[in-house]
Design a protein around this motif. Sequence first.
Motif, PDB file in Angstrom:
ATOM      1  N   THR A   2       0.826  -1.205   0.000  1.00 29.61           N
ATOM      2  CA  THR A   2       0.000   0.000   0.000  1.00 29.61           C
ATOM      3  C   THR A   2       0.865   1.261   0.000  1.00 29.61           C
ATOM      4  O   THR A   2       0.547   2.244  -0.663  1.00 29.61           O
ATOM      5  N   GLY A   3       1.972   1.208   0.730  1.00 28.70           N
ATOM      6  CA  GLY A   3       2.870   2.356   0.780  1.00 28.70           C
ATOM      7  C   GLY A   3       3.400   2.686  -0.599  1.00 28.70           C
ATOM      8  O   GLY A   3       3.381   3.843  -1.030  1.00 28.70           O
ATOM      9  N   THR A   6       0.587   3.987  -2.858  1.00 28.60           N
ATOM     10  CA  THR A   6       0.206   5.356  -2.516  1.00 28.60           C
ATOM     11  C   THR A   6       1.212   6.349  -3.072  1.00 28.60           C
ATOM     12  O   THR A   6       0.845   7.375  -3.650  1.00 28.60           O
ATOM     13  N   PRO A  94       7.314   3.836   6.781  1.00 23.22           N
ATOM     14  CA  PRO A  94       8.109   2.627   6.533  1.00 23.22           C
ATOM     15  C   PRO A  94       8.108   2.222   5.056  1.00 23.22           C
ATOM     16  O   PRO A  94       7.774   1.094   4.721  1.00 23.22           O
ATOM     17  N   ILE A  95       8.470   3.132   4.175  1.00 24.58           N
ATOM     18  CA  ILE A  95       8.583   2.809   2.743  1.00 24.58           C
ATOM     19  C   ILE A  95      10.017   2.372   2.484  1.00 24.58           C
ATOM     20  O   ILE A  95      10.944   3.104   2.819  1.00 24.58           O
TER      21      ILE A  95
ATOM     22  N   ALA B  51      13.702   9.209  14.344  1.00 25.93           N
ATOM     23  CA  ALA B  51      12.724   9.081  13.256  1.00 25.93           C
ATOM     24  C   ALA B  51      13.330   8.451  12.009  1.00 25.93           C
ATOM     25  O   ALA B  51      12.627   8.250  11.021  1.00 25.93           O
ATOM     26  N   GLY B  52      14.630   8.169  12.031  1.00 22.83           N
ATOM     27  CA  GLY B  52      15.261   7.579  10.859  1.00 22.83           C
ATOM     28  C   GLY B  52      15.597   8.590   9.775  1.00 22.83           C
ATOM     29  O   GLY B  52      15.944   8.209   8.663  1.00 22.83           O
ATOM     30  N   LEU B  53      15.481   9.890  10.079  1.00 21.30           N
ATOM     31  CA  LEU B  53      15.795  10.916   9.082  1.00 21.30           C
ATOM     32  C   LEU B  53      17.291  11.173   9.023  1.00 21.30           C
ATOM     33  O   LEU B  53      17.808  11.698   8.052  1.00 21.30           O
ATOM     34  N   TYR B  72      13.599  -0.817  10.865  1.00 25.42           N
ATOM     35  CA  TYR B  72      13.078   0.527  10.631  1.00 25.42           C
ATOM     36  C   TYR B  72      11.595   0.552  10.313  1.00 25.42           C
ATOM     37  O   TYR B  72      10.889   1.491  10.651  1.00 25.42           O
ATOM     38  N   ARG B  73      11.102  -0.528   9.695  1.00 24.78           N
ATOM     39  CA  ARG B  73       9.685  -0.489   9.322  1.00 24.78           C
ATOM     40  C   ARG B  73       8.799  -0.513  10.559  1.00 24.78           C
ATOM     41  O   ARG B  73       7.839   0.246  10.660  1.00 24.78           O
ATOM     42  N   ARG B  76       9.239   2.815  12.579  1.00 23.22           N
ATOM     43  CA  ARG B  76       8.579   4.001  12.018  1.00 23.22           C
ATOM     44  C   ARG B  76       7.070   3.945  12.177  1.00 23.22           C
ATOM     45  O   ARG B  76       6.416   4.976  12.270  1.00 23.22           O
ATOM     46  N   ARG B  77       6.507   2.726  12.203  1.00 22.23           N
ATOM     47  CA  ARG B  77       5.064   2.618  12.420  1.00 22.23           C
ATOM     48  C   ARG B  77       4.676   3.055  13.820  1.00 22.23           C
ATOM     49  O   ARG B  77       3.560   3.465  14.073  1.00 22.23           O
ATOM     50  N   GLY B 103      -1.645   6.237   3.594  1.00 19.67           N
ATOM     51  CA  GLY B 103      -1.262   5.174   2.669  1.00 19.67           C
ATOM     52  C   GLY B 103       0.213   4.816   2.767  1.00 19.67           C
ATOM     53  O   GLY B 103       0.586   3.647   2.681  1.00 19.67           O
ATOM     54  N   TYR B 104       1.061   5.834   2.956  1.00 23.33           N
ATOM     55  CA  TYR B 104       2.506   5.565   3.092  1.00 23.33           C
ATOM     56  C   TYR B 104       2.767   4.615   4.253  1.00 23.33           C
ATOM     57  O   TYR B 104       3.735   3.867   4.257  1.00 23.33           O
ATOM     58  N   PHE B 105       1.897   4.694   5.267  1.00 26.46           N
ATOM     59  CA  PHE B 105       2.073   3.809   6.418  1.00 26.46           C
ATOM     60  C   PHE B 105       1.354   2.475   6.209  1.00 26.46           C
ATOM     61  O   PHE B 105       1.195   1.707   7.146  1.00 26.46           O
ATOM     62  N   GLY B 106       0.887   2.257   4.989  1.00 26.45           N
ATOM     63  CA  GLY B 106       0.307   0.960   4.667  1.00 26.45           C
ATOM     64  C   GLY B 106      -1.163   0.839   5.020  1.00 26.45           C
ATOM     65  O   GLY B 106      -1.708  -0.259   5.030  1.00 26.45           O
ATOM     66  N   LEU B 107      -1.830   1.963   5.325  1.00 25.95           N
ATOM     67  CA  LEU B 107      -3.233   1.884   5.740  1.00 25.95           C
ATOM     68  C   LEU B 107      -4.150   2.265   4.596  1.00 25.95           C
ATOM     69  O   LEU B 107      -3.999   3.317   3.980  1.00 25.95           O
TER      70      LEU B 107
END
Lengths: 251, 300
Positions: A2-3, A6, A94-95, B51-53, B72-73, B76-77, B103-107
């Motif tokens: 989805t990431g 999107t 988390p992409i 934050a992994g930045l 990291y996944r 970050r969630r 959506g970037y977070f998979g939702l």
Amino acid sequence: MTGFLTLFYKELLRFWKVAFQTIAAPVLTAMLYLLIFAQVLEDHVLVYGTVRYTAFLVPGLVMMSVLQNAFANSSSSLIQSKITGNIIFMLLPPISYIQFFGAYVLASMARALVVGLGVLAATAWFVELSIAAPLWAIAFALLGSAILGSLGLIAGIWADKFDQLAAFQNFVIMPLTFLSGVFYSIHSLPDFWQDLSGYNPIFYMIDGFRYGFFGVSDVPPATSFAVVAGCFAILAAATLWLLRGGYKLRY
Amino acid sequence: MVPAIEVQNVEKRYGALRALAGVSLSIEPGEMFGLLGPNGAGKTTLISIAAGLTRASAGGVRVMGADVVGEYRRARRMLGVVPQELVFDPFFTVRETLRFQSGYFGLRDNGDWIDEVMHHLDLTSKADANMRTLSGGMKRRVLVAQALVHKPPVIVLDEPTAGVDVELRQALWNFVRRLNRDGHTIVLTTHYLEEAELLCTRIGMLKAGRLVALDSTRNLLETFSGLQLKLRLSRESLPPALEPRLVSRQGDRFNLRLDDYTELEQVLVGLREAGEAILEFDLQPPDLEEVFVRIMNRHA
């Protein structure tokens, strides 16, 4: 998944919202080239002995538009996000770097192909075109846009300012495309320039793409394909390597 | 219990500059933690690493037990970050911005929660407005909403109220308090000591890349700060018995320090015995600003 989807969709929507600038403008530019060059050269030049100059020019213009727009899409999107700071919204989630690469390159390819089809549709009215080997044409359009999309990502990652990106575009991409045989067959060049063209990967993209239309080209299409595929592999690996290490993005 | 954020010996070097010189701290779930420090102390660098930045030069950070590099996944969630800068994507509307972030977070199909977040942040009327057209305060609200779309258990706000008007500041404070009541761990960096004092139960202070204080807000206030007694006296002189308490004086104005309220009586007795009359009187409770200044000076 989805990431990735999107981000891909967001990239599509980004250029679609300004389609006048990202699609209509390059189509118009290509038509102007055709109008001017065809007007001047139509009666003077016959390429490969049988192909009229205007017909020869159209696939070159299509491919040039494809390549330039693939590069423009990923590079300008990325540098805008970097300079305005909204790149953070893509870096916090988390992409994975592979998804990031895929989304940007595929969106660039999509814009490039839409522009390419636009140029083809707009110019096909004026020119009688044959399509001898469509699969070759499609293969080169896909690979060529993927390469320039990757190159755009690299340029967007590397550039800190718009003028650095403009320099990359004007001093690297433009000369490579203009000197790649968009407007001429390299066989019409002196030996030195012919040999030099052999080192320009964009020459193989244009030449291979043109083969798809006329069934004739300067170089056998399989050779061109090997060169172009090799270029893509190298550039994709380089881009992924940069993204994985967070070069200029996560520092 | 797994800490919400665990920072272990984190160092960050930019060439010769050491932005973080070995910071360790642990933030427990449900805490409201304040990260304080002057400009350039390393607050944002530390947050960026979490934050992994930004990548740490040495050491590591875990968010809810997940390593921010290795896992990291998951890390970050667990984290929602409200960045300091007012950043936005000028191509999109508020709702599009929030949908993308979700959506970037998979939702997928996260519309109900997005509506709820917009409602709580008074963004509903602006849902279909382009980001460009929003005022600074509204953009700030969208940033907060973006950090919440994936319902992260840990929320980091990097100077959320910098340059924000009083009304929005109050609204944000209330909202942050509510998030904390709902079980979110809150980490706040701020320049406004009043803000930290009001909201945070525990405070870490950074200076030049080092953690110079780490304690509950109450302990910090008690340990470092007494009461400040400001007096204007009739005879322009202080009885000798009160000299040890003197912090500063300007003419007939005296600044005294008391450890607690019980000492006030002794001061008043001393003044009466010396025949001094009080012309002006002001007793100030301990505040974080004084603690902050003292800690920063102590590590100068």
